[in-house]
Design an enzyme around this catalytic site. Sequence first.
Site, short mmCIF file in Angstrom:
data_model
loop_
_atom_site.label_atom_id
_atom_site.label_comp_id
_atom_site.label_asym_id
_atom_site.label_seq_id
_atom_site.Cartn_x
_atom_site.Cartn_y
_atom_site.Cartn_z
N HIS A 161 0.84 -1.22 0.00
CA HIS A 161 0.00 0.00 0.00
C HIS A 161 0.86 1.26 0.00
CE1 HIS A 161 -3.36 -2.67 1.21
NE2 HIS A 161 -2.43 -3.24 1.94
N SER A 281 15.95 21.00 -15.78
CA SER A 281 14.75 21.79 -16.03
C SER A 281 15.17 23.08 -16.70
CB SER A 281 14.05 22.08 -14.70
OG SER A 281 13.28 23.26 -14.79
N GLU A 294 10.57 7.91 -16.38
CA GLU A 294 9.19 8.36 -16.63
C GLU A 294 8.73 7.91 -18.02
OE1 GLU A 294 8.56 12.57 -14.73
OE2 GLU A 294 10.64 12.34 -15.35
#
Length: 461
Positions: A161, A281, A294
């Site tokens: 979980h 970035s 990703e």
Amino acid sequence: MSERDRNHLWGGRFAASPAEAFENLNASIPFDVRLAPYDIEGSIAHARMLGERGIVSGGESEELVRGLNAVLKQVEAGRFEWTLADEDVHTAVERRLREIVGDVALKLHTGRSRNDQVALDLHLFVRDAAGKIRDGLLETMRALIEVADGHRDLILPGYTHLQRAQPILLSHHLLAHFWSFARDLKRLDAAREAANVSPLGAAALGGTPHPVDPVLTAGTLGMLPLVNSLDAVSERDFALDLLYACAVLGVHLSRLGEEWVLWTSSEFGFARLDDAYSSGSSIMPQKKNPDAYELMRGKAGRLIGNLNALLVTLKGLPLGYSKDLQEDKEPLFDSVDAILAVLAVLPEMLRTASFDGARMSNASGGFALATELADFLASRGTPFREAHRAVGELVRRCEEEGISLEEAVPEKLSSIHPAFAGLPRDLLTPAGSVANKKSSGSTSPGSVEEQLRGARDFLSR
Ligand code: ARG
């Protein structure tokens, strides 16, 4: 009618040339041109067989093979030119062949249709692609073993979980991915085996009056021959098999990617990626982003979509060839390209990453050792349910006092349950906890050693 139209493959039946918009819709050459090497390989096998069976003369067969090899050279050198009027790769290759060897090229298509031809090209593509993906996956599995082997002492929290559950060895975690990739290899091998059947001899759908030899062409290509000509031109199961193998592998890669996205976040801080595998970035100077992981997660979407796309394309088709089948190629190419792009990056990205052992070994935080206490009581004769309740109470009391389980003094443990008097203190450490596992396949160092041996064995087979 223009010269171009007269040369068109099926031009005889038509008085007018195709509308440009139709030609745009109909042509597969912009994407199926990548099948050219397979198309030529299949045509060479076919041309040899035509000569062998006396369907064309020995000299003609040799001429065809010579010309096809010349076309192949151009393809390999990136000098193969095509136009939309070629419609598809089969026509483009035949057109080029005719430019090289002259009218003998017009005999190549004897006893063959584009229907068995395109099916063969796709079989060859899938066989090859499954092998390439297999190689990339094996390299990833080797990297997993190396990283697991090189960090055998590191312990991280295992989660259920996404809550801290129990400490586990990092090597155990990495090997869990190894074994799911091992199952992917089986799926890839199944796709490769399904692809290893030659549809040549089926012609359009019902076979051919020419005395072709499908066993011979299949043998030349290292394949098994067709059994049923109608099935041979209609089925794309081998492509589905590869798309399925890619989709499941994609899901595995996605889950691994998701973990690394978490692990490399400031919140977890378990791992750092090498600069060579991170990006920055454009606005936030401090950022180092795990884009590759990703993308690995992101690509699972299209891998699943591509499998779906072909399943849906096939589901309503009667047996025989329908042009819908032209839609089999782009999803297949897309999945293969996506998987190969990921597998080209992953092994080195794993090997060059570093781990923060201290961050990870805070593995017992969040009461991750509570099960250890309950299991201890159960091993001393307390029914497990009772032990579970007693430790739950202890966790609640620790929480109220703002202390960890490890800080709970022995007296407090004993007041919860008398059996705690004999608790070995190192059981309440991450290392003690993993070492205490006895079941086979567990995260204990001994069991992980065994897994490492098994994994190495698996790769050497
Ligand atoms: N471009 C076609 C395809 O990809 C080749 C087969 C064409 N066959 C036909 N009967 N029109 O499926």
